[in-house]
Design an enzyme around this catalytic site. Sequence first.
Site, PDB file in Angstrom:
ATOM      1  N   GLU A   1       0.866  -1.175   0.000  1.00  0.00           N
ATOM      2  CA  GLU A   1       0.000   0.000   0.000  1.00  0.00           C
ATOM      3  C   GLU A   1       0.907   1.231   0.000  1.00  0.00           C
ATOM      4  O   GLU A   1       1.819   1.317   0.833  1.00  0.00           O
ATOM      5  CB  GLU A   1      -0.892  -0.008   1.248  1.00  0.00           C
ATOM      6  CG  GLU A   1      -1.828   1.186   1.240  1.00  0.00           C
ATOM      7  CD  GLU A   1      -2.786   1.236   2.427  1.00  0.00           C
ATOM      8  OE1 GLU A   1      -2.784   0.312   3.260  1.00  0.00           O
ATOM      9  OE2 GLU A   1      -3.529   2.237   2.495  1.00  0.00           O
TER      10      GLU A   1
ATOM     11  N   ARG B   1       5.607 -13.283   9.180  1.00  0.00           N
ATOM     12  CA  ARG B   1       6.276 -12.001   8.908  1.00  0.00           C
ATOM     13  C   ARG B   1       7.703 -12.061   9.419  1.00  0.00           C
ATOM     14  O   ARG B   1       8.008 -12.799  10.344  1.00  0.00           O
ATOM     15  CB  ARG B   1       5.643 -10.831   9.668  1.00  0.00           C
ATOM     16  CG  ARG B   1       4.193 -10.784   9.845  1.00  0.00           C
ATOM     17  CD  ARG B   1       3.790  -9.653  10.787  1.00  0.00           C
ATOM     18  NE  ARG B   1       4.184  -8.340  10.325  1.00  0.00           N
ATOM     19  CZ  ARG B   1       3.495  -7.615   9.442  1.00  0.00           C
ATOM     20  NH1 ARG B   1       2.400  -8.093   8.905  1.00  0.00           N
ATOM     21  NH2 ARG B   1       3.907  -6.432   9.113  1.00  0.00           N
TER      22      ARG B   1
ATOM     23  N   LYS C   1       4.648   0.266  10.282  1.00  0.00           N
ATOM     24  CA  LYS C   1       4.634   1.487   9.468  1.00  0.00           C
ATOM     25  C   LYS C   1       4.199   2.693  10.293  1.00  0.00           C
ATOM     26  O   LYS C   1       4.721   3.788  10.132  1.00  0.00           O
ATOM     27  CB  LYS C   1       3.628   1.322   8.328  1.00  0.00           C
ATOM     28  CG  LYS C   1       4.196   0.725   7.067  1.00  0.00           C
ATOM     29  CD  LYS C   1       3.124   0.817   5.986  1.00  0.00           C
ATOM     30  CE  LYS C   1       3.496   0.024   4.759  1.00  0.00           C
ATOM     31  NZ  LYS C   1       2.368  -0.066   3.817  1.00  0.00           N
TER      32      LYS C   1
HETATM   33  P1  ATP Z   1      -0.265  -2.056   6.689  1.00  0.00           P
HETATM   34  O1  ATP Z   1      -1.049  -3.046   5.880  1.00  0.00           O
HETATM   35  O2  ATP Z   1      -0.575  -2.040   8.131  1.00  0.00           O
HETATM   36  O3  ATP Z   1      -0.213  -0.689   6.088  1.00  0.00           O
HETATM   37  P2  ATP Z   1       1.997  -3.640   5.912  1.00  0.00           P
HETATM   38  O4  ATP Z   1       3.355  -3.653   6.542  1.00  0.00           O
HETATM   39  O5  ATP Z   1       1.225  -4.889   5.804  1.00  0.00           O
HETATM   40  O6  ATP Z   1       1.235  -2.528   6.685  1.00  0.00           O
HETATM   41  P3  ATP Z   1       1.744  -3.393   3.058  1.00  0.00           P
HETATM   42  O7  ATP Z   1       2.099  -2.247   2.207  1.00  0.00           O
HETATM   43  O8  ATP Z   1       0.346  -3.849   3.053  1.00  0.00           O
HETATM   44  O9  ATP Z   1       2.180  -2.984   4.516  1.00  0.00           O
HETATM   45  O10 ATP Z   1       2.728  -4.600   2.768  1.00  0.00           O
HETATM   46  C1  ATP Z   1       2.969  -5.105   1.483  1.00  0.00           C
HETATM   47  C2  ATP Z   1       3.316  -6.551   1.556  1.00  0.00           C
HETATM   48  O11 ATP Z   1       4.458  -6.741   2.399  1.00  0.00           O
HETATM   49  C3  ATP Z   1       2.200  -7.363   2.146  1.00  0.00           C
HETATM   50  O12 ATP Z   1       2.034  -8.514   1.349  1.00  0.00           O
HETATM   51  C4  ATP Z   1       2.671  -7.707   3.525  1.00  0.00           C
HETATM   52  O13 ATP Z   1       2.146  -8.910   3.961  1.00  0.00           O
HETATM   53  C5  ATP Z   1       4.176  -7.753   3.342  1.00  0.00           C
HETATM   54  N1  ATP Z   1       4.850  -7.463   4.610  1.00  0.00           N
HETATM   55  C6  ATP Z   1       4.716  -6.374   5.386  1.00  0.00           C
HETATM   56  N2  ATP Z   1       5.445  -6.472   6.506  1.00  0.00           N
HETATM   57  C7  ATP Z   1       6.091  -7.661   6.437  1.00  0.00           C
HETATM   58  C8  ATP Z   1       7.006  -8.349   7.293  1.00  0.00           C
HETATM   59  N3  ATP Z   1       7.396  -7.834   8.456  1.00  0.00           N
HETATM   60  N4  ATP Z   1       7.464  -9.548   6.885  1.00  0.00           N
HETATM   61  C9  ATP Z   1       7.079 -10.070   5.709  1.00  0.00           C
HETATM   62  N5  ATP Z   1       6.223  -9.487   4.871  1.00  0.00           N
HETATM   63  C10 ATP Z   1       5.722  -8.295   5.217  1.00  0.00           C
END
Ligand code: ATP
Length: 563
Positions: A37, A263, A273
């Site tokens: 996102e 994760r 974030k």
């Molecule tokens: P949010 O959804 O709360 O804004 P997010 O960290 O999930 O935060 P995204 O931009 O949705 O942010 O993440 C993009 C991709 O990265 C998603 O598929 C998410 O699952 C993956 N991702 C985010 N954080 C991690 C992590 N710590 N380890 C592995 N994959 C991650």
Amino acid sequence: MDPKSTEPAANFIRQIVSGDVAAQKYARQITTRFPPEPNGYLHIGHAKSIWLNFSIANEFEGICNLRLDDTNPDKESDEYAHAIAEDVRWLGFDWEQRLFHASDYFAQLYEFACELIVGGNAYVDSQSAEQIREQRGSLTEAGVNSPFRDRDVATNLDLFKRMRAGEFDEGAHILRARIDMASPNINMRDPALYRIRKTAHQRTGDEWPIYPMYDFTHCVSDALEGVTHSLCTLEFEDHRPLYDWVLDTLTVPCHPQQIEFARLELNYTITSKRKLLELVEEHIVDGWDDPRLPTLKGMRRRGYPAAALRDFCDRIGVTKKQTVIDTGVLENCVREALDSSAPRAMAVLRPLKIVLTNFPVDQTESFEVQNHPKDTAFGTRKVSLTREIYIERDDFMLEPVKKFHRLAPGREVRLRYGYVIRCDEVITDSVGEISELRCSYDPLTGGGQTPDGRKVKGIIHWVSADLGIPLRVHLLDRLFNHPDPGSAEDYRKHLNPDSRVTLDGAFGEPMLAASDGAMFQFERLGYFCRDTVAAADGRTVFNRTVTLRDAWAKLTASASSSA
Ligand code: ATP
Ligand code: MG
């Protein structure tokens, strides 16, 4: 254990994909996507997801799309979107022409929502958000049906079209899936699909007064892109029934398989974030590219090679079980990558001046030295000795303790690449601080020789005081001194006060000012990266990327052995 060996469990996603390929489950090529996102900068956790999606695609000769999941214009921006693309490219991955946006599919998503309504699988609810929340029930209690749940198709379609036309205020209606308010899975209790939001979107402007929710958008986008394996983190496991329900209920081109993995969590590190944004907005750090942050921008500025991050992801593997990885593992990958890729140089961080009393004034003697001890491809350079030099303050002791083999009054030490010198006199200033040493050099000891066979144990680094350039050096360390700052009541209380120690009096070899090759191992000190910004006075600035050895491991070990 060989850190490079991956246990079978670490490869469970590869195994699934490989099984699907063998069974010819898909008539199309293996397709994955990285779906961030654009509401923040990418961090080390995202690196794992990027690496996983792209390497699975590469391994099976498939493709991986970059898809910006831009359905929440309140928090998203073009700035973030550009930064994300730049970071993925920096990490070494290529989505070719396939940069997609969830917003590319707004028209199709709208049509699919209408299809759900027509099939009796979605309805417009006109209750307040609060009423809807109250009716959701809990883990132990079933939810309550909305009084609008049985609206007829014509009314639902009419209301939804008017929502789309912008006739209603925010919160007046939402579109919900019509699934099961008694489902043990709360995600299946008539989840929201569309909401009214009168915010302009960074790409579609004012065209849409309604925006689709993540759970509806994501699976449909995957299907429209022909994704075969939709890899996501564990918190989406409970959303998988909804993912499947939407795709089973609609006439989409295909039904991708959602697979969840744990994760990446690193100790001493924050990867939320929201908290990263707070650190930036509250000026606790200098910005998104502060080299102490686990953002890709920060790590890049700090000098972490992209190859080290890929290697790290590879080594830690992919599992279903949530674990915390020691930051030392990442730092080790960085060290290893830099050991072979960084040329060596000499710099003195806390200088102590030495006058070589028997070295002629105005004379310069140069030594041709290897830029890398193990790799001649790095070439050679000239290191120049003059009458006045700097050494590290730590390399001199007025009253040497046992096992101190460096410089002390009357003692000898070898200058790296140069001669053996002896300390003849210690000069102190008016407050008794050592301000300078007077030493003599032995001209017969060049080129590592000691013709009379006498033992000189210590070798120290040095920089010519006349030719060296002044540097500002930041000794960077972990931003937090708490192993799990994210779980602390307030992570701000666990900032490491020594996360950045600035040394303003450092000196380095003249070539450190040159613009190319910004990464060096400063001999005996660690790996350092030239900062992208110079100091206000024009001085070259270096950040310490990583120490030569893992000092934290030693601390942790001694803390646990003394306990
Ligand atoms: P949010 O959804 O709360 O804004 P997010 O960290 O999930 O935060 P995204 O931009 O949705 O942010 O993440 C993009 C991709 O990265 C998603 O598929 C998410 O699952 C993956 N991702 C985010 N954080 C991690 C992590 N710590 N380890 C592995 N994959 C991650
Ligand atoms: Mg997310």
